[in-house]
Design a protein around this motif. Sequence first.
Motif, PDB file in Angstrom:
ATOM      1  N   PRO A   1      11.350   2.947 -14.475  1.00  0.00           N
ATOM      2  CA  PRO A   1       9.941   2.616 -14.232  1.00  0.00           C
ATOM      3  C   PRO A   1       9.709   2.379 -12.744  1.00  0.00           C
ATOM      4  CG  PRO A   1      10.890   1.192 -15.923  1.00  0.00           C
ATOM      5  CD  PRO A   1      12.007   1.979 -15.326  1.00  0.00           C
ATOM      6  N   HIS A   2       8.541   2.735 -12.279  1.00  0.00           N
ATOM      7  CA  HIS A   2       8.216   2.532 -10.880  1.00  0.00           C
ATOM      8  C   HIS A   2       7.797   1.102 -10.614  1.00  0.00           C
ATOM      9  CE1 HIS A   2       8.567   6.758 -10.205  1.00  0.00           C
ATOM     10  NE2 HIS A   2       7.726   7.004 -11.182  1.00  0.00           N
TER      11      HIS A   2
ATOM     12  N   THR B   1       4.158  10.142  -7.483  1.00  0.00           N
ATOM     13  CA  THR B   1       5.376  10.445  -8.224  1.00  0.00           C
ATOM     14  C   THR B   1       4.968  10.760  -9.655  1.00  0.00           C
ATOM     15  OG1 THR B   1       6.689   8.955  -6.854  1.00  0.00           O
ATOM     16  CG2 THR B   1       7.612   9.583  -8.983  1.00  0.00           C
ATOM     17  N   GLU B   2       5.403  11.895 -10.137  1.00  0.00           N
ATOM     18  CA  GLU B   2       5.030  12.253 -11.504  1.00  0.00           C
ATOM     19  C   GLU B   2       6.118  13.085 -12.168  1.00  0.00           C
ATOM     20  OE1 GLU B   2       1.789  15.216 -11.834  1.00  0.00           O
ATOM     21  OE2 GLU B   2       1.833  15.243  -9.655  1.00  0.00           O
ATOM     22  N   TYR B   3       6.070  13.101 -13.490  1.00  0.00           N
ATOM     23  CA  TYR B   3       6.966  13.914 -14.301  1.00  0.00           C
ATOM     24  C   TYR B   3       6.096  14.959 -14.983  1.00  0.00           C
ATOM     25  CZ  TYR B   3      10.178  10.084 -13.523  1.00  0.00           C
ATOM     26  OH  TYR B   3      10.971   9.147 -12.920  1.00  0.00           O
ATOM     27  N   VAL B   4       6.423  16.209 -14.753  1.00  0.00           N
ATOM     28  CA  VAL B   4       5.659  17.304 -15.334  1.00  0.00           C
ATOM     29  C   VAL B   4       6.533  17.972 -16.380  1.00  0.00           C
ATOM     30  CG1 VAL B   4       4.463  19.468 -14.862  1.00  0.00           C
ATOM     31  CG2 VAL B   4       4.447  17.640 -13.143  1.00  0.00           C
ATOM     32  N   LEU B   5       6.088  17.923 -17.625  1.00  0.00           N
ATOM     33  CA  LEU B   5       6.840  18.529 -18.725  1.00  0.00           C
ATOM     34  C   LEU B   5       6.284  19.923 -19.000  1.00  0.00           C
ATOM     35  CD1 LEU B   5       6.960  15.428 -21.111  1.00  0.00           C
ATOM     36  CD2 LEU B   5       8.497  16.029 -19.257  1.00  0.00           C
TER      37      LEU B   5
ATOM     38  N   ASP C   1       0.826  -1.210   0.000  1.00  0.00           N
ATOM     39  CA  ASP C   1       0.000   0.000   0.000  1.00  0.00           C
ATOM     40  C   ASP C   1       0.859   1.259   0.000  1.00  0.00           C
ATOM     41  OD1 ASP C   1      -2.299  -1.516  -0.016  1.00  0.00           O
ATOM     42  OD2 ASP C   1      -2.669  -1.306   2.148  1.00  0.00           O
ATOM     43  N   LEU C   2       1.932   1.230   0.779  1.00  0.00           N
ATOM     44  CA  LEU C   2       2.845   2.368   0.840  1.00  0.00           C
ATOM     45  C   LEU C   2       3.501   2.618  -0.518  1.00  0.00           C
ATOM     46  CD1 LEU C   2       4.282   4.493   2.620  1.00  0.00           C
ATOM     47  CD2 LEU C   2       6.018   2.766   3.059  1.00  0.00           C
ATOM     48  N   LYS C   3       3.998   1.564  -1.163  1.00  0.00           N
ATOM     49  CA  LYS C   3       4.629   1.711  -2.483  1.00  0.00           C
ATOM     50  C   LYS C   3       3.611   2.188  -3.515  1.00  0.00           C
ATOM     51  CE  LYS C   3       8.382   1.130  -3.163  1.00  0.00           C
ATOM     52  NZ  LYS C   3       9.421   2.159  -3.036  1.00  0.00           N
ATOM     53  N   HIS C   4       2.378   1.691  -3.445  1.00  0.00           N
ATOM     54  CA  HIS C   4       1.340   2.112  -4.376  1.00  0.00           C
ATOM     55  C   HIS C   4       1.054   3.606  -4.217  1.00  0.00           C
ATOM     56  CE1 HIS C   4      -2.847   2.583  -5.855  1.00  0.00           C
ATOM     57  NE2 HIS C   4      -2.362   1.854  -6.841  1.00  0.00           N
ATOM     58  N   ALA C   5       0.958   4.062  -2.969  1.00  0.00           N
ATOM     59  CA  ALA C   5       0.725   5.492  -2.727  1.00  0.00           C
ATOM     60  C   ALA C   5       1.886   6.322  -3.250  1.00  0.00           C
ATOM     61  CB  ALA C   5       0.530   5.738  -1.222  1.00  0.00           C
ATOM     62  N   GLU C   6       3.124   5.832  -3.067  1.00  0.00           N
ATOM     63  CA  GLU C   6       4.294   6.543  -3.578  1.00  0.00           C
ATOM     64  C   GLU C   6       4.241   6.658  -5.097  1.00  0.00           C
ATOM     65  OE1 GLU C   6       9.016   5.670  -4.045  1.00  0.00           O
ATOM     66  OE2 GLU C   6       8.088   5.063  -2.165  1.00  0.00           O
ATOM     67  N   LEU C   7       3.834   5.579  -5.762  1.00  0.00           N
ATOM     68  CA  LEU C   7       3.729   5.603  -7.223  1.00  0.00           C
ATOM     69  C   LEU C   7       2.691   6.612  -7.681  1.00  0.00           C
ATOM     70  CD1 LEU C   7       3.852   1.821  -8.107  1.00  0.00           C
ATOM     71  CD2 LEU C   7       5.640   3.510  -8.432  1.00  0.00           C
TER      72      LEU C   7
ATOM     73  N   GLU D   1      -3.097   7.101 -19.300  1.00  0.00           N
ATOM     74  CA  GLU D   1      -1.858   6.362 -19.139  1.00  0.00           C
ATOM     75  C   GLU D   1      -1.235   6.142 -20.517  1.00  0.00           C
ATOM     76  OE1 GLU D   1      -0.118   2.211 -17.371  1.00  0.00           O
ATOM     77  OE2 GLU D   1      -1.813   3.162 -16.385  1.00  0.00           O
ATOM     78  N   VAL D   2       0.054   6.431 -20.613  1.00  0.00           N
ATOM     79  CA  VAL D   2       0.790   6.254 -21.861  1.00  0.00           C
ATOM     80  C   VAL D   2       2.012   5.379 -21.580  1.00  0.00           C
ATOM     81  CG1 VAL D   2       0.002   8.414 -22.907  1.00  0.00           C
ATOM     82  CG2 VAL D   2       2.050   8.409 -21.523  1.00  0.00           C
ATOM     83  N   PRO D   3       2.566   4.743 -22.614  1.00  0.00           N
ATOM     84  CA  PRO D   3       3.727   3.865 -22.403  1.00  0.00           C
ATOM     85  C   PRO D   3       4.923   4.611 -21.813  1.00  0.00           C
ATOM     86  CG  PRO D   3       2.803   3.535 -24.592  1.00  0.00           C
ATOM     87  CD  PRO D   3       2.120   4.733 -24.003  1.00  0.00           C
ATOM     88  N   TYR D   4       5.701   3.903 -21.009  1.00  0.00           N
ATOM     89  CA  TYR D   4       6.904   4.447 -20.375  1.00  0.00           C
ATOM     90  C   TYR D   4       7.868   4.993 -21.425  1.00  0.00           C
ATOM     91  CZ  TYR D   4      11.452   4.299 -18.003  1.00  0.00           C
ATOM     92  OH  TYR D   4      12.687   4.606 -17.517  1.00  0.00           O
TER      93      TYR D   4
END
Length: 121
Positions: A79-80, A31-35, A22-28, A100-103
């Motif tokens: 990848p997370h 976590t984001e990349y903003v362009l 659950d903790l790792k899922h919340a972290e994912l 959702e788009v491919p890594y």
Amino acid sequence: MGGRVAAAAGAVMDFGKSAWADLKHAELEHTEYVLTDEGFDIVKGSSIKSIPYDRVTKIQRKTDRVTMTLDRGTVLIKPHAFILAGGLKVPVGWTRNGMEVPYELLLDELSARCGVNIEDS
């Protein structure tokens, strides 16, 4: 008595694994990349690291990990998580504009915006 202790220990271990997942899922999810037009932000929880595109001098890919060399320092993008199916390991994508788009698209987009080709090693 021994059986009850073993059952309790097993329940604690299962709960610990569930809590960790659950903790790792919340972290994912946080976590984001903003362009942006000038650079990209790596957002992890309340931590934001902003990197202008023109600071990137080299992009190297080794398997699914990408090391971006900056004028001062490096940034690792990986990848997370992965989806495993039938012996195939596929990196989980990222969310862009609610979809959702491919890594790989993240890597290609960063490469294009930085004006630096990705080198495979």
